[in-house]
Motif scaffolding. Structure first.
Motif, PDB file in Angstrom:
ATOM      1  N   GLU A 177       0.827  -1.211   0.000  1.00 24.52           N
ATOM      2  CA  GLU A 177       0.000   0.000   0.000  1.00 24.52           C
ATOM      3  C   GLU A 177       0.860   1.259   0.000  1.00 24.52           C
ATOM      4  OE1 GLU A 177      -3.498   2.120   2.717  1.00 24.52           O
ATOM      5  OE2 GLU A 177      -2.613   0.196   3.313  1.00 24.52           O
ATOM      6  N   ASP A 178       1.879   1.287   0.870  1.00 24.81           N
ATOM      7  CA  ASP A 178       2.758   2.455   0.928  1.00 24.81           C
ATOM      8  C   ASP A 178       3.529   2.627  -0.370  1.00 24.81           C
ATOM      9  OD1 ASP A 178       1.845   2.798   3.462  1.00 24.81           O
ATOM     10  OD2 ASP A 178       3.690   2.133   4.460  1.00 24.81           O
ATOM     11  N   ALA A 179       4.035   1.516  -0.913  1.00 25.67           N
ATOM     12  CA  ALA A 179       4.816   1.589  -2.148  1.00 25.67           C
ATOM     13  C   ALA A 179       3.969   2.120  -3.296  1.00 25.67           C
ATOM     14  CB  ALA A 179       5.382   0.218  -2.493  1.00 25.67           C
ATOM     15  N   GLU A 180       2.725   1.669  -3.406  1.00 31.25           N
ATOM     16  CA  GLU A 180       1.864   2.138  -4.487  1.00 31.25           C
ATOM     17  C   GLU A 180       1.532   3.617  -4.334  1.00 31.25           C
ATOM     18  OE1 GLU A 180      -1.416  -0.569  -4.441  1.00 31.25           O
ATOM     19  OE2 GLU A 180      -0.407  -2.000  -5.776  1.00 31.25           O
ATOM     20  N   TYR A 181       1.352   4.062  -3.105  1.00 35.80           N
ATOM     21  CA  TYR A 181       1.109   5.492  -2.862  1.00 35.80           C
ATOM     22  C   TYR A 181       2.303   6.317  -3.347  1.00 35.80           C
ATOM     23  CZ  TYR A 181       0.544   9.890  -0.354  1.00 35.80           C
ATOM     24  OH  TYR A 181       0.443  11.220  -0.042  1.00 35.80           O
ATOM     25  N   LEU A 182       3.512   5.889  -2.980  1.00 33.13           N
ATOM     26  CA  LEU A 182       4.703   6.646  -3.344  1.00 33.13           C
ATOM     27  C   LEU A 182       4.998   6.561  -4.836  1.00 33.13           C
ATOM     28  CD1 LEU A 182       6.788   5.767  -0.201  1.00 33.13           C
ATOM     29  CD2 LEU A 182       6.038   8.051  -0.869  1.00 33.13           C
ATOM     30  N   LEU A 183       4.695   5.425  -5.468  1.00 32.92           N
ATOM     31  CA  LEU A 183       4.865   5.328  -6.916  1.00 32.92           C
ATOM     32  C   LEU A 183       3.949   6.312  -7.640  1.00 32.92           C
ATOM     33  CD1 LEU A 183       5.208   1.464  -7.293  1.00 32.92           C
ATOM     34  CD2 LEU A 183       6.940   3.155  -7.954  1.00 32.92           C
ATOM     35  N   ALA A 184       2.716   6.451  -7.165  1.00 26.19           N
ATOM     36  CA  ALA A 184       1.800   7.420  -7.764  1.00 26.19           C
ATOM     37  C   ALA A 184       2.294   8.842  -7.545  1.00 26.19           C
ATOM     38  CB  ALA A 184       0.404   7.246  -7.183  1.00 26.19           C
TER      39      ALA A 184
END
Length: 209
Positions: free
Chosen positions: A161-168
């Motif tokens: 979840e955190d990784a996807e937020y930061l990728l966006a």
């Protein structure tokens, strides 16, 4: 807070406190000690409340290596504030694991307890208010320590979840960076985009695909 120094500013302005191993009298040595503490993450971000926090004997920025399995770690800390604080919380990997009563005045609290650690990640102490206060020139009073980092069985922490937020977030920055027209040179533009590419690869890996 003993041996802490900050980027100074008026009441209510965000600032960073850094815990230094010593406070040299020489200005250049004191600056270098402050920067070393900042680099090591011995820090607190606040617009008012002051926090202290240790986990397993480690202060913010510290690391705790653990073997496989579950581990119970002791923590302790304090909060001191010039304005009342609504919430004081120990956070483990983004989840509140302990909510502490800030006391009668909501301006002072001491805490001690244990937390069960099952996986690699981080723990921190934070304070925050539901709304604004006239004593702090900001949206609301808050403070947070830098995390104490825990590694269980040598494994890196993974949060999809955190990784996807930061990728966006990185993608939004990339769009702005590509459209920016005020780079000094083409090499400067390429360097910015290359840094974003590296950041993207890091969080793609941490997404745990």
């Amino acid at each position: 807070m003993a041996n802490y120094a900050s980027l100074r500013g008026p009441v209510g302005v965000n600032r960073t406190y850094v815990r230094m191993a010593n406070t040299p009298r020489d200005a250049a040595a004191r600056r270098n000690a402050w920067l070393e503490g900042l680099k090591r993450g011995h820090t607190l971000a606040t617009n008012g409340p002051l926090l202290g926090f240790t986990v397993g004997g480690q202060e913010p920025g510290g690391e705790i290596p653990l073997g496989a399995g579950e581990h119970e770690l002791e923590y302790s800390g304090f909060m001191r504030s010039m304005v009342p604080v609504d919430h004081l919380e120990v956070v483990y990997n983004g989840d509140v694991v302990k909510a502490i009563d800030p006391g009668g005045s909501h301006k002072s609290a001491d805490l001690r307890g244990t937390v069960l650690v099952k996986e690699s990640g981080w723990l921190l102490l934070r304070a925050w208010n539901d709304g604004a206060h006239p004593g702090v020139f900001d949206l609301y009073p808050y403070a947070t320590t830098t995390p104490v980092y825990v590694t269980v069985d040598g494994k890196e922490p993974v949060s999809r979840e955190d990784a996807e937020y930061l990728l966006a977030w990185i993608e939004r920055i990339r769009e702005s960076a590509e459209e920016h027209a005020d780079y000094n040179t083409e090499a400067e533009r390429d360097a910015v985009l290359a840094n974003l590419d590296r950041a993207e690869r890091v969080f793609e890996e941490r997404r745990g695909d």
